[in-house]
Design a protein around this motif. Structure first.
Motif, PDB file in Angstrom:
ATOM      1  N   ASP A 179      56.784  80.504  73.902  1.00  0.00           N
ATOM      2  CA  ASP A 179      57.756  81.578  73.718  1.00  0.00           C
ATOM      3  C   ASP A 179      57.275  82.859  74.395  1.00  0.00           C
ATOM      4  N   ASP A 180      55.998  83.168  74.230  1.00  0.00           N
ATOM      5  CA  ASP A 180      55.421  84.327  74.919  1.00  0.00           C
ATOM      6  C   ASP A 180      55.577  84.185  76.427  1.00  0.00           C
ATOM      7  N   TRP A 181      55.285  82.988  76.927  1.00  0.00           N
ATOM      8  CA  TRP A 181      55.396  82.741  78.371  1.00  0.00           C
ATOM      9  C   TRP A 181      56.828  82.976  78.850  1.00  0.00           C
ATOM     10  N   LEU A 182      57.807  82.473  78.092  1.00  0.00           N
ATOM     11  CA  LEU A 182      59.205  82.673  78.461  1.00  0.00           C
ATOM     12  C   LEU A 182      59.568  84.153  78.501  1.00  0.00           C
ATOM     13  N   LEU A 183      59.155  84.898  77.479  1.00  0.00           N
ATOM     14  CA  LEU A 183      59.450  86.328  77.437  1.00  0.00           C
ATOM     15  C   LEU A 183      58.802  87.063  78.606  1.00  0.00           C
ATOM     16  N   GLN A 184      57.560  86.721  78.942  1.00  0.00           N
ATOM     17  CA  GLN A 184      56.854  87.391  80.024  1.00  0.00           C
ATOM     18  C   GLN A 184      57.484  87.120  81.385  1.00  0.00           C
ATOM     19  N   ASN A 185      58.086  85.931  81.546  1.00  0.00           N
ATOM     20  CA  ASN A 185      58.617  85.545  82.851  1.00  0.00           C
ATOM     21  C   ASN A 185      60.118  85.728  83.007  1.00  0.00           C
ATOM     22  N   PHE A 186      60.862  85.771  81.903  1.00  0.00           N
ATOM     23  CA  PHE A 186      62.316  85.856  81.991  1.00  0.00           C
ATOM     24  C   PHE A 186      62.922  87.021  81.216  1.00  0.00           C
ATOM     25  N   GLY A 187      62.169  87.612  80.309  1.00  0.00           N
ATOM     26  CA  GLY A 187      62.696  88.725  79.532  1.00  0.00           C
ATOM     27  C   GLY A 187      63.517  88.251  78.347  1.00  0.00           C
ATOM     28  N   PRO A 188      63.783  89.147  77.399  1.00  0.00           N
ATOM     29  CA  PRO A 188      64.493  88.769  76.166  1.00  0.00           C
ATOM     30  C   PRO A 188      65.930  88.322  76.392  1.00  0.00           C
ATOM     31  N   GLY A 189      66.588  88.869  77.416  1.00  0.00           N
ATOM     32  CA  GLY A 189      67.990  88.503  77.643  1.00  0.00           C
ATOM     33  C   GLY A 189      68.169  87.043  77.977  1.00  0.00           C
ATOM     34  N   LEU A 190      67.477  86.575  79.002  1.00  0.00           N
ATOM     35  CA  LEU A 190      67.566  85.165  79.388  1.00  0.00           C
ATOM     36  C   LEU A 190      67.082  84.247  78.276  1.00  0.00           C
ATOM     37  N   CYS A 191      66.049  84.709  77.544  1.00  0.00           N
ATOM     38  CA  CYS A 191      65.557  83.895  76.430  1.00  0.00           C
ATOM     39  C   CYS A 191      66.620  83.712  75.364  1.00  0.00           C
ATOM     40  N   ASP A 192      67.358  84.772  75.050  1.00  0.00           N
ATOM     41  CA  ASP A 192      68.404  84.675  74.036  1.00  0.00           C
ATOM     42  C   ASP A 192      69.615  83.898  74.526  1.00  0.00           C
ATOM     43  N   VAL A 193      69.991  84.122  75.771  1.00  0.00           N
ATOM     44  CA  VAL A 193      71.210  83.510  76.304  1.00  0.00           C
ATOM     45  C   VAL A 193      71.035  82.017  76.570  1.00  0.00           C
ATOM     46  N   PHE A 194      69.852  81.627  77.065  1.00  0.00           N
ATOM     47  CA  PHE A 194      69.688  80.227  77.456  1.00  0.00           C
ATOM     48  C   PHE A 194      68.371  79.589  77.049  1.00  0.00           C
ATOM     49  N   MET A 195      67.241  80.218  77.388  1.00  0.00           N
ATOM     50  CA  MET A 195      65.949  79.549  77.339  1.00  0.00           C
ATOM     51  C   MET A 195      65.584  78.992  75.963  1.00  0.00           C
ATOM     52  N   ARG A 196      65.669  79.821  74.945  1.00  0.00           N
ATOM     53  CA  ARG A 196      65.268  79.349  73.603  1.00  0.00           C
ATOM     54  C   ARG A 196      66.209  78.266  73.101  1.00  0.00           C
ATOM     55  N   LYS A 197      67.491  78.444  73.302  1.00  0.00           N
ATOM     56  CA  LYS A 197      68.468  77.458  72.812  1.00  0.00           C
ATOM     57  C   LYS A 197      68.258  76.101  73.474  1.00  0.00           C
ATOM     58  N   TYR A 198      68.121  76.115  74.799  1.00  0.00           N
ATOM     59  CA  TYR A 198      67.980  74.839  75.492  1.00  0.00           C
ATOM     60  C   TYR A 198      66.670  74.145  75.148  1.00  0.00           C
ATOM     61  N   ASN A 199      65.587  74.912  75.144  1.00  0.00           N
ATOM     62  CA  ASN A 199      64.294  74.292  74.885  1.00  0.00           C
ATOM     63  C   ASN A 199      64.162  73.783  73.462  1.00  0.00           C
ATOM     64  N   LYS A 200      64.756  74.448  72.510  1.00  0.00           N
ATOM     65  CA  LYS A 200      64.750  73.942  71.133  1.00  0.00           C
ATOM     66  C   LYS A 200      65.536  72.627  71.064  1.00  0.00           C
ATOM     67  N   LYS A 201      66.601  72.536  71.830  1.00  0.00           N
ATOM     68  CA  LYS A 201      67.445  71.344  71.795  1.00  0.00           C
ATOM     69  C   LYS A 201      66.749  70.131  72.405  1.00  0.00           C
ATOM     70  N   ILE A 202      66.041  70.343  73.507  1.00  0.00           N
ATOM     71  CA  ILE A 202      65.398  69.194  74.157  1.00  0.00           C
ATOM     72  C   ILE A 202      64.069  68.834  73.506  1.00  0.00           C
ATOM     73  N   TRP A 203      63.282  69.857  73.106  1.00  0.00           N
ATOM     74  CA  TRP A 203      61.965  69.575  72.546  1.00  0.00           C
ATOM     75  C   TRP A 203      61.999  69.335  71.042  1.00  0.00           C
ATOM     76  N   THR A 204      63.026  69.818  70.378  1.00  0.00           N
ATOM     77  CA  THR A 204      63.249  69.681  68.926  1.00  0.00           C
ATOM     78  C   THR A 204      62.336  70.567  68.096  1.00  0.00           C
ATOM     79  N   VAL A 205      61.488  71.354  68.727  1.00  0.00           N
ATOM     80  CA  VAL A 205      60.611  72.273  68.009  1.00  0.00           C
ATOM     81  C   VAL A 205      60.809  73.672  68.575  1.00  0.00           C
ATOM     82  N   ASP A 206      60.420  74.657  67.790  1.00  0.00           N
ATOM     83  CA  ASP A 206      60.533  76.043  68.228  1.00  0.00           C
ATOM     84  C   ASP A 206      59.584  76.304  69.394  1.00  0.00           C
ATOM     85  N   THR A 207      59.981  77.160  70.307  1.00  0.00           N
ATOM     86  CA  THR A 207      59.145  77.464  71.466  1.00  0.00           C
ATOM     87  C   THR A 207      57.827  78.124  71.064  1.00  0.00           C
ATOM     88  N   LYS A 208      57.756  78.724  69.895  1.00  0.00           N
ATOM     89  CA  LYS A 208      56.503  79.319  69.420  1.00  0.00           C
ATOM     90  C   LYS A 208      55.502  78.256  68.975  1.00  0.00           C
TER      91      LYS A 208
END
Length: 533
Positions: A179-208
């Motif tokens: 999750d830290d890596w995502l925030l550092q490379n994409f910022g909170p906007g992209l993380c909220d709009v896409f990154m966290r949602k998609y990664n939680k769906k495919i990996w089944t665990v929280d990005t943290k």
């Protein structure tokens, strides 16, 4: 790949023998039960890409090791492992997930060129399909972070603001988690709009709960200047150059019989007498170096001693098959592997009559971050090859993948009938299909779908793997090595090749210990100047 990004064969007609419709089987030999204790110098468990890579390399080195004996134990009746293919009763072919054929290795390319006579060449056309802040669903070209211009005004602004913010921040802070890596490379906007949602769906665990060691080449870090340029062009309705990031922007695919046919072709490069099919391992005596297995075809149990064991089955399964006089040590290893994280994969194939809608005709695969569908990825599988449908031009197909958590909390949701029903309903909701055009419903659940790069992964692997190797056991492959970042088909075959080189030729491995290195370059070595045929 996974961030944004393998069984049984049922012949359609046993009387049809054409190249395109013939049964996918050849004369791999099955051993008859023999209660005498057999000894082999090498035993390989599993005949997926890694097991086949190890056997193929051993075959290439036979000139120098002609007195060395080998057996490959495979619980299924044919090779391929997680990369097999299956044709359903209506004539639709399905892979065990969204495999494409691309490579980091010349050795891999030359191997599959020997195994597959005819290929289809394809250009990647990957998209995310997601609902914006305005409630409208859109196709966004892959990778999403490079194409935020397609988003609605609110999401686009949010993503761009976040990217501009992180551009001003130092990049030398080591991320604590993914999750830290995502925030550092994409910022909170992209993380909220896409990154966290998609990664939680495919990996089944929280990005943290995930580490960032695995990322390497699998995520495209956005170019802010290019993004701004694309936004300006998009607003003026000018043509935008699609991102060509990633090795698989161009890929090929077997013309016939899917990826399963490809691995059967590789298996044919190896002496058939080495294979022992329908043989499920039931126990491994570490001290005596003795492996027990059940011959399901003959309904009997047999044992075999070995000098070296190469296992490609899941690491947690392998350790739990072991027994030893050092009980406390073994119990510790079993406790460690019980902490390994993974997801189950449901492959749902939908065969349809007619033609795909126009907006799907140019698509390879699509990613789905929203919660109103069970699947994280859908492949327009009929676009890969005419062989995937009973008759090209009359039928088409979609292959959908959903990720079930290791510890599920809603059993009914993941029941076969419900996952198929939910898949079809979501495809109808999205306007991809009409329910009355569905003529085939295929389902396969892979117990081990994705190895998750969780926070304590390295600590566990750095303890369990050396312990196994000290006992003459090498565990490699997608789940044998438990490193997602080197679990594609090319990586998996090369893990097998390299472990044989390590044992027989004292050459260091590259792929398993150094994912970032092999993924950052074209790997051109490992060739033997001889023809093993």
């Amino acid at each position: 790949m996974a961030l944004l990004n393998e069984v049984h064969y049922i012949p359609v007609d046993k009387n049809v023998t054409s190249k395109r419709r013939g049964p996918l089987k050849h004369a791999f030999r099955d051993y008859k039960c023999n209660h005498a204790l057999i000894h082999r110098d090498f035993v390989i468990i599993g005949s997926g890409p890694t097991g086949l890579g190890a056997a193929l390399r051993f075959h290439e080195l036979m000139k120098d090791f002609s007195n060395t004996t080998i057996t490959i134990l495979e619980q299924e009746r044919e090779p391929g492992g997680l990369a097999t293919s299956e044709r359903d009763e209506r004539g639709f072919l399905w892979d065990m997930g969204g495999h494409v054929v691309f490579s980091h290795y010349d050795y891999y390319d030359k191997t599959i060129d020997r195994a597959v006579p005819e290929w289809n060449q394809r250009v990647r056309a990957a998209f995310a399909f997601m609902k914006g802040s305005d409630g409208t669903r859109r196709f966004i070209p892959y990778p999403v972070q490079n194409h935020i211009e397609v988003m609605d005004d609110v999401d686009r602004t949010k993503c761009l603001d976040g990217l501009e913010t992180i551009a001003q921040q130092p990049r030398n802070i080591k991320p604590k988690n993914f999750d830290d890596w995502l925030l550092q490379n994409f910022g909170p906007g992209l993380c909220d709009v896409f990154m966290r949602k998609y990664n939680k769906k495919i990996w089944t665990v929280d990005t943290k709960e995930m580490n960032s060691v695995w990322v390497g080449e699998y995520v495209a870090v956005p170019d802010i200047d290019r993004i701004k340029e694309n936004i300006a062009k998009y607003k003026l309705d000018k043509k935008i150059q699609r991102s060509d990031w990633g090795l698989n922007r161009l890929f090929r695919y077997p013309k016939y019989n899917g990826t399963g046919g490809m691995w059967k072709g590789v298996a044919k490069l190896i002496p058939s007498q080495w294979f022992q099919f329908n043989s499920k391992v039931t126990g491994i005596n570490i001290k005596l170096k003795e492996i027990s297995y059940n011959n399901r075809k003959e309904s009997c149990t047999q044992s075999m001693t070995y000098n070296t064991l190469i296992s490609t089955i899941p690491l947690d399964v392998l350790v739990n098959l072991a027994f030893s006089d050092k009980v406390e040590q073994l119990d510790h290893m079993k406790k460690l592997v019980s902490q390994l994280q993974y997801s189950h994969t449901h492959v749902v194939g939908i065969g349809l009559v007619g033609q795909p809608p126009t907006f799907l005709k140019d698509k390879s695969w699509m990613y789905f971050p929203d919660s109103d569908s069970p699947f994280y990825r859908v492949t327009v599988f009929s676009n890969y090859s005419d062989d995937h449908v009973p008759k090209a031009g009359v039928f088409w197909s979609l292959m959908c993948e959903s990720a079930e958590p290791k510890a599920k909390h809603n059993s009914s949701k993941w029941a076969k009938e419900n996952i198929i029903k939910d898949t079809i309903e979501a495809l109808v909701l999205y306007g991809f299909i009409s329910a009355d055009k569905v003529v085939s419903r295929y389902h396969r659940r892979l117990d081990h779908g994705y190895p998750i790069p969780f926070l304590n992964r390295e600590k566990i692997l750095d303890t369990v793997q050396p312990w196994l190797e000290s006992n003459g056991i090498y565990s490699r492959g997608r789940f044998g090595g438990w490193k997602y970042e080197v679990s594609s088909q090319d990586h998996s075959l090369m893990q097998g090749v390299e472990i044989i080189d390590k044992i027989l030729r004292n050459e260091p491995e590259e792929t398993y210990p150094s994912p970032n290195i092999v993924n950052s370059r074209r790997n051109t070595g490992r060739f033997i100047d001889q023809n093993p045929e």
